[in-house]
Design an enzyme around this catalytic site. Sequence first.
Site, PDB file in Angstrom:
ATOM      1  N   ASN A  12       0.837  -1.209   0.000  1.00  0.00           N
ATOM      2  CA  ASN A  12       0.000   0.000   0.000  1.00  0.00           C
ATOM      3  C   ASN A  12       0.861   1.244   0.000  1.00  0.00           C
ATOM      4  OD1 ASN A  12      -2.389  -1.499   0.327  1.00  0.00           O
ATOM      5  ND2 ASN A  12      -2.260  -1.400   2.559  1.00  0.00           N
ATOM      6  N   LYS A  41       1.016  -4.607   4.797  1.00  0.00           N
ATOM      7  CA  LYS A  41       1.691  -5.536   5.704  1.00  0.00           C
ATOM      8  C   LYS A  41       2.756  -6.354   4.974  1.00  0.00           C
ATOM      9  CE  LYS A  41      -2.339  -5.654   8.638  1.00  0.00           C
ATOM     10  NZ  LYS A  41      -1.982  -4.389   9.264  1.00  0.00           N
ATOM     11  N   ASN A  44       5.739  -3.858   4.137  1.00  0.00           N
ATOM     12  CA  ASN A  44       6.453  -3.493   5.365  1.00  0.00           C
ATOM     13  C   ASN A  44       7.304  -4.663   5.881  1.00  0.00           C
ATOM     14  OD1 ASN A  44       5.113  -1.057   5.228  1.00  0.00           O
ATOM     15  ND2 ASN A  44       3.605  -1.556   6.813  1.00  0.00           N
ATOM     16  N   ASN A 186      -1.970 -10.965  16.491  1.00  0.00           N
ATOM     17  CA  ASN A 186      -1.949 -10.147  17.701  1.00  0.00           C
ATOM     18  C   ASN A 186      -3.071 -10.671  18.608  1.00  0.00           C
ATOM     19  OD1 ASN A 186      -4.396  -8.998  16.883  1.00  0.00           O
ATOM     20  ND2 ASN A 186      -3.430  -7.171  16.037  1.00  0.00           N
ATOM     21  N   GLY A 225       2.162  -6.173  21.681  1.00  0.00           N
ATOM     22  CA  GLY A 225       2.528  -4.762  21.786  1.00  0.00           C
ATOM     23  C   GLY A 225       3.562  -4.543  22.878  1.00  0.00           C
ATOM     24  N   GLY A 228       5.283  -7.432  24.697  1.00  0.00           N
ATOM     25  CA  GLY A 228       6.171  -8.364  24.009  1.00  0.00           C
ATOM     26  C   GLY A 228       5.423  -9.432  23.235  1.00  0.00           C
ATOM     27  N   ASP A 257       4.307  -5.672  11.623  1.00  0.00           N
ATOM     28  CA  ASP A 257       4.913  -6.099  10.343  1.00  0.00           C
ATOM     29  C   ASP A 257       6.422  -6.239  10.505  1.00  0.00           C
ATOM     30  OD1 ASP A 257       2.325  -5.589   9.572  1.00  0.00           O
ATOM     31  OD2 ASP A 257       2.812  -3.653   8.661  1.00  0.00           O
TER      32      ASP A 257
HETATM   33  O1  RIB Z   1       0.360  -2.825   9.524  1.00  0.00           O
HETATM   34  C1  RIB Z   1       0.403  -1.517   9.074  1.00  0.00           C
HETATM   35  C2  RIB Z   1      -0.065  -1.450   7.658  1.00  0.00           C
HETATM   36  O2  RIB Z   1      -1.431  -1.810   7.613  1.00  0.00           O
HETATM   37  C3  RIB Z   1      -0.013  -0.065   7.056  1.00  0.00           C
HETATM   38  O3  RIB Z   1       1.216   0.213   6.435  1.00  0.00           O
HETATM   39  C4  RIB Z   1      -1.209  -0.051   6.128  1.00  0.00           C
HETATM   40  O4  RIB Z   1      -0.852   0.059   4.789  1.00  0.00           O
HETATM   41  C5  RIB Z   1      -1.986  -1.324   6.424  1.00  0.00           C
HETATM   42  O5  RIB Z   1      -1.795  -2.306   5.496  1.00  0.00           O
END
Ligand code: RIB
Length: 315
Positions: A12, A41, A44, A186, A225, A228, A257
């Site tokens: 994204n 995700k 990243n 999570n 978060g 941990g 991510d």
């Molecule tokens: O986990 C964060 C991501 O979730 C963001 O970068 C956004 O694009 C969504 O996909």
Amino acid sequence: MSGRLLVVGALNVDMVVTAPKLPGPGETVVGADLQRHGGGKGGNSAVAAVRSGADVRYVGAVGRDELGMTALAELRAEGIDVTDVVIKEGSATGAALIVVDSVGENQIAVAAGANAAVAAQDVSTAVERASGWPGCVLVSTEISVAAVATAVEAATAQGWLCVLNPAPVEPGIRELLKLAPIITPNQGELRDLYRLLGEHGDPPVEMMAAAVASHTRAPVVVTLGADGVLSCGADGVSTRIPAGSARRVVDTTGAGDTFNGVFAASLAAGEDVTSAARRGVVAAALSVESAGARTSMPSAPTIDVVLATADSTNT
Ligand code: RIB
């Protein structure tokens, strides 16, 4: 450390407003300038993995538009192989609208665009090309369920390690859990998986993780978060790994991510689940120190230094 990692997921462009607080339903909040960052995700995690020392191939899709070309250029600049990214004619590149508040918490709405058009065939083609290559496949669920299923099934058939990040939990992934991927939800996603498997209530994390692990017969690694990670083995026994420490929390977008990318990269390099998760939590903590999902994702030497310092403090 250099493992080989195939990342299958969403790419994204993140449009980010930093505001004093997150808006409630029907509420308008006002921030300063709009910021644009690389996101998704899959994208990243791929960046986190390559910075942590892995060779990374990325499988996904963008539209034939300016956002897509920028997103691809950003991955290439990191050294990620994007040969398997398909340009979907008629689809827009995925975009996320993100509000970040003064303590770094966020609210995200995603326009999936081309990510929803990633087809099973796109993944099969990439897997064929990767034959014999990866040590691990990392799959996240912001793309079509058919594409997710193809990736997990192919990893199983080829005997590759498979990490499935169920973010978000889609009912269609239920059948895939039998293929024994390592799952990295999570806490909210763990609850969704627990209920997807027909369980009821909201028991402690350890119990939910053990119930899911008894189904998958593989580790379930729950990201918590600031608390941990809880790593539950296939035998249902849990271990807690404390969070890494951040000097300041500016933006938590993409921390999960970062964990997933570094965790999967470390598994691909031959680390066990516990040491891979330790590398992941250190990287995730560092990733929250700057605005944007990827800005402060750390390099391998930085992770090594933090781990070495933690080890010497504990001895
Ligand atoms: O986990 C964060 C991501 O979730 C963001 O970068 C956004 O694009 C969504 O996909």
